[in-house]
Scaffold this motif. Structure first.
Motif, PDB file in Angstrom:
ATOM      1  N   TYR A 174       0.714  -1.323  -0.134  1.00 27.84           N
ATOM      2  CA  TYR A 174      -0.117  -0.035  -0.032  1.00 27.84           C
ATOM      3  C   TYR A 174       0.711   1.327  -0.059  1.00 27.84           C
ATOM      4  O   TYR A 174       0.478   2.218  -0.399  1.00 27.84           O
ATOM      5  CB  TYR A 174      -0.920  -0.060   1.090  1.00 27.84           C
ATOM      6  CG  TYR A 174      -2.139  -1.010   1.070  1.00 27.84           C
ATOM      7  CD1 TYR A 174      -3.434  -0.471   0.687  1.00 27.84           C
ATOM      8  CD2 TYR A 174      -1.894  -2.370   1.091  1.00 27.84           C
ATOM      9  CE1 TYR A 174      -4.489  -1.271   0.228  1.00 27.84           C
ATOM     10  CE2 TYR A 174      -3.009  -3.268   0.845  1.00 27.84           C
ATOM     11  CZ  TYR A 174      -4.225  -2.731   0.550  1.00 27.84           C
ATOM     12  OH  TYR A 174      -5.453  -3.558   0.192  1.00 27.84           O
ATOM     13  N   ALA A 175       1.962   1.287   0.724  1.00 25.12           N
ATOM     14  CA  ALA A 175       2.885   2.260   0.573  1.00 25.12           C
ATOM     15  C   ALA A 175       3.404   2.576  -0.969  1.00 25.12           C
ATOM     16  O   ALA A 175       3.333   3.650  -1.184  1.00 25.12           O
ATOM     17  CB  ALA A 175       4.102   2.135   1.538  1.00 25.12           C
ATOM     18  N   GLN A 232      -7.546  -2.432  -4.434  1.00 21.23           N
ATOM     19  CA  GLN A 232      -6.545  -3.186  -4.001  1.00 21.23           C
ATOM     20  C   GLN A 232      -7.264  -3.922  -2.695  1.00 21.23           C
ATOM     21  O   GLN A 232      -7.130  -5.086  -2.159  1.00 21.23           O
ATOM     22  CB  GLN A 232      -5.198  -2.586  -3.952  1.00 21.23           C
ATOM     23  CG  GLN A 232      -4.284  -3.541  -3.201  1.00 21.23           C
ATOM     24  CD  GLN A 232      -3.858  -4.595  -4.230  1.00 21.23           C
ATOM     25  OE1 GLN A 232      -3.703  -4.239  -5.320  1.00 21.23           O
ATOM     26  NE2 GLN A 232      -3.518  -5.788  -3.849  1.00 21.23           N
ATOM     27  N   LEU A 233      -7.856  -3.009  -1.730  1.00 23.50           N
ATOM     28  CA  LEU A 233      -8.084  -3.316  -0.543  1.00 23.50           C
ATOM     29  C   LEU A 233      -9.591  -4.494  -0.510  1.00 23.50           C
ATOM     30  O   LEU A 233      -9.434  -5.265   0.079  1.00 23.50           O
ATOM     31  CB  LEU A 233      -8.710  -2.115   0.175  1.00 23.50           C
ATOM     32  CG  LEU A 233      -9.108  -2.306   1.683  1.00 23.50           C
ATOM     33  CD1 LEU A 233      -7.983  -2.766   2.497  1.00 23.50           C
ATOM     34  CD2 LEU A 233      -9.767  -0.871   2.195  1.00 23.50           C
ATOM     35  N   GLY A 234     -10.241  -4.253  -1.440  1.00 26.20           N
ATOM     36  CA  GLY A 234     -11.371  -5.121  -1.607  1.00 26.20           C
ATOM     37  C   GLY A 234     -10.914  -6.457  -1.989  1.00 26.20           C
ATOM     38  O   GLY A 234     -11.405  -7.583  -1.398  1.00 26.20           O
ATOM     39  N   VAL A 260     -17.041 -12.098  -4.592  1.00 21.32           N
ATOM     40  CA  VAL A 260     -18.140 -11.203  -5.247  1.00 21.32           C
ATOM     41  C   VAL A 260     -18.612 -10.322  -4.362  1.00 21.32           C
ATOM     42  O   VAL A 260     -19.114  -9.105  -4.965  1.00 21.32           O
ATOM     43  CB  VAL A 260     -18.881 -12.343  -5.778  1.00 21.32           C
ATOM     44  CG1 VAL A 260     -18.703 -13.377  -6.452  1.00 21.32           C
ATOM     45  CG2 VAL A 260     -19.762 -13.062  -4.765  1.00 21.32           C
ATOM     46  N   VAL A 261     -18.923 -10.444  -3.327  1.00 15.57           N
ATOM     47  CA  VAL A 261     -19.411  -9.375  -2.208  1.00 15.57           C
ATOM     48  C   VAL A 261     -18.440  -8.253  -2.183  1.00 15.57           C
ATOM     49  O   VAL A 261     -18.661  -7.118  -2.322  1.00 15.57           O
ATOM     50  CB  VAL A 261     -19.624  -9.832  -0.849  1.00 15.57           C
ATOM     51  CG1 VAL A 261     -19.893  -8.794   0.288  1.00 15.57           C
ATOM     52  CG2 VAL A 261     -20.781 -10.853  -1.014  1.00 15.57           C
ATOM     53  N   ALA A 262     -17.200  -8.580  -2.039  1.00 17.82           N
ATOM     54  CA  ALA A 262     -16.241  -7.423  -1.869  1.00 17.82           C
ATOM     55  C   ALA A 262     -16.170  -6.655  -3.189  1.00 17.82           C
ATOM     56  O   ALA A 262     -16.047  -5.452  -3.384  1.00 17.82           O
ATOM     57  CB  ALA A 262     -14.551  -8.000  -1.762  1.00 17.82           C
ATOM     58  N   ASN A 263     -16.232  -7.357  -4.469  1.00 20.29           N
ATOM     59  CA  ASN A 263     -16.398  -6.608  -5.763  1.00 20.29           C
ATOM     60  C   ASN A 263     -17.539  -5.730  -6.112  1.00 20.29           C
ATOM     61  O   ASN A 263     -17.646  -4.749  -6.570  1.00 20.29           O
ATOM     62  CB  ASN A 263     -16.301  -7.615  -6.961  1.00 20.29           C
ATOM     63  CG  ASN A 263     -15.073  -8.209  -7.199  1.00 20.29           C
ATOM     64  OD1 ASN A 263     -14.169  -7.545  -7.963  1.00 20.29           O
ATOM     65  ND2 ASN A 263     -14.543  -9.336  -6.767  1.00 20.29           N
ATOM     66  N   ILE A 264     -18.633  -6.295  -5.370  1.00 19.96           N
ATOM     67  CA  ILE A 264     -19.950  -5.394  -5.578  1.00 19.96           C
ATOM     68  C   ILE A 264     -19.813  -4.296  -4.623  1.00 19.96           C
ATOM     69  O   ILE A 264     -20.028  -2.999  -5.186  1.00 19.96           O
ATOM     70  CB  ILE A 264     -21.121  -6.202  -4.943  1.00 19.96           C
ATOM     71  CG1 ILE A 264     -21.573  -7.323  -5.895  1.00 19.96           C
ATOM     72  CG2 ILE A 264     -22.344  -5.277  -4.645  1.00 19.96           C
ATOM     73  CD1 ILE A 264     -22.561  -8.158  -5.473  1.00 19.96           C
ATOM     74  N   VAL A 265     -19.026  -4.321  -3.540  1.00 15.65           N
ATOM     75  CA  VAL A 265     -18.914  -3.000  -2.505  1.00 15.65           C
ATOM     76  C   VAL A 265     -18.039  -2.139  -3.262  1.00 15.65           C
ATOM     77  O   VAL A 265     -18.270  -1.117  -3.333  1.00 15.65           O
ATOM     78  CB  VAL A 265     -18.392  -3.489  -1.135  1.00 15.65           C
ATOM     79  CG1 VAL A 265     -17.823  -2.329  -0.227  1.00 15.65           C
ATOM     80  CG2 VAL A 265     -19.576  -4.555  -0.376  1.00 15.65           C
ATOM     81  N   LEU A 319      -7.684   7.131  -4.103  1.00  8.82           N
ATOM     82  CA  LEU A 319      -8.534   6.351  -3.449  1.00  8.82           C
ATOM     83  C   LEU A 319      -8.987   5.158  -4.148  1.00  8.82           C
ATOM     84  O   LEU A 319      -9.193   4.058  -3.509  1.00  8.82           O
ATOM     85  CB  LEU A 319      -9.834   7.249  -2.541  1.00  8.82           C
ATOM     86  CG  LEU A 319      -9.315   7.808  -1.305  1.00  8.82           C
ATOM     87  CD1 LEU A 319     -10.808   8.601  -0.521  1.00  8.82           C
ATOM     88  CD2 LEU A 319      -8.639   6.759  -0.326  1.00  8.82           C
ATOM     89  N   THR A 320      -9.536   5.273  -5.359  1.00 11.13           N
ATOM     90  CA  THR A 320      -9.867   4.367  -6.236  1.00 11.13           C
ATOM     91  C   THR A 320      -9.039   3.287  -6.421  1.00 11.13           C
ATOM     92  O   THR A 320      -9.591   2.048  -6.239  1.00 11.13           O
ATOM     93  CB  THR A 320     -10.250   5.101  -7.652  1.00 11.13           C
ATOM     94  OG1 THR A 320     -11.236   6.114  -7.670  1.00 11.13           O
ATOM     95  CG2 THR A 320     -10.907   4.016  -8.550  1.00 11.13           C
TER      96      THR A 320
END
Length: 319
Positions: A201-202, A247-249, A299-304, A241-242
């Motif tokens: 992330y850095a 990456q976070l999802g 799939v839930v993470a991708n929707i979020v 942020l995008t």
């Protein structure tokens, strides 16, 4: 927005259905006899026939799959061959340990990685940038299990030899009724997970910030006399942020399927540890359940993430 979410949900259901078919067929054609696994090597053939009949293993594969799908839609993932217990409760009971590891790790790695990336991008080539780049290089080069063993040795074994306990060696304890004891036991797993991932992330934050800070609207904001803090955090970070959310999802979804290495190193009885035990014992119902759970998280993470795109970036159009 409702139509947008509905389309994503429809696609997610299609992905989960395809995954369930693939995994079920894969384990159907895999070598091995579940009835023999349950009854033992010396069981007579009559007992094996009875077990196959009880489990429905003597039915055609399409009937087996339809039965499995109907039960799965009701929350029933079958019975474990080894434990002779329902699979769903076995997996659900392991989720708190994995969830605790992932949530705490995410908080720590974001708190470390993003500030380092921003500090590096504000003055490229300076001392802070060099320190940040060094942290990134070391973090990306360290295998997770090596870092875990180093932290265990320095923060558990050495203090233990000196006659006091600084941090426990691991093991999961429930959040309630003592949240402080829960956090104390999770510190080493959190930092093992976070220090490696924070380097990613850095680097990502630094690269995105360097690109954004050269844009025209950033120069315009500075020309208007805005403070550097507002330029960086209000204007620069919004565009950064995008990719971070993307990456976070992906990271959260992947880890919720089981952070196998860290759970094994620190003795956390989470989903990843359950998956390892099930693979070793060829317990197919549990393996199928863990794979489907991982697919559900993805799939839930991708929707979020898709919804957050619309919120964070006005240029994204909802269709």
């Amino acid at each position: 927005m409702i139509r947008f979410i509905a389309s994503r949900l429809g696609f997610a259901l299609l992905v989960l259905f395809s995954l369930s078919v693939f995994v079920f067929v894969l384990f159907y054609v895999a070598p091995g006899d579940p009835a023999r696994l349950i009854a033992g090597d010396k069981a007579p053939e009559s007992m094996l026939v009875q077990i196959r009949s009880n489990l429905g293993l003597d039915l055609p594969i399409h009937q087996q799959y339809l039965t499995f799908l109907g039960q799965a839609l009701q929350g029933d993932l079958g019975f474990s061959y080894r434990n002779q217990q329902p699979v769903a409760p076995l997996i659900v009971n392991r989720i708190p340990a994995t969830l605790s590891l992932v949530v705490g790790g995410v908080v720590v790695w974001l708190a470390i990685g993003i500030p380092i990336g921003i500090a590096s991008a504000k003055r490229p080539g300076g001392l802070r940038d060099r320190i940040g780049q060094g942290f990134t290089l070391i973090g990306l080069s360290f295998p997770t299990f090596v870092l875990g063993m180093v932290l265990l040795y320095t923060l558990y074994f050495l203090p233990k030899q000196a006659g006091f306990t600084l941090l426990p060696a691991g093991g999961y304890v429930d959040l309630w009724p003592n949240p402080l004891n829960w956090a104390w036991h999770m510190l080493l797993p959190w930092f093992t997970l976070a220090l490696v991932t924070a380097a990613v992330y850095a680097r990502l934050t630094r690269g995105q910030m360097l690109e954004v800070m050269g844009e025209d609207y950033i120069r315009t904001a500075r020309a208007k006399g805005l403070t550097e803090f507002r330029v960086v955090y209000k204007h620069g970070m919004r565009s950064t942020l995008t990719p971070l959310v993307t990456q976070l999802g992906a990271d959260i979804a992947f880890l919720m399927g089981g952070a196998i290495v860290i759970e094994q190193v620190f003795g956390l009885q989470g989903v990843g540890a359950l998956a390892v035990q099930s693979v070793a014992s060829q317990d197919r119902p549990i393996i199928i359940g863990v794979v489907l759970l991982g697919g559900l998280f993805i799939v839930v993470a991708n929707i979020v993430v898709d919804v957050l795109y619309v919120v964070l970036d006005p240029r994204v159009r909802v269709r």
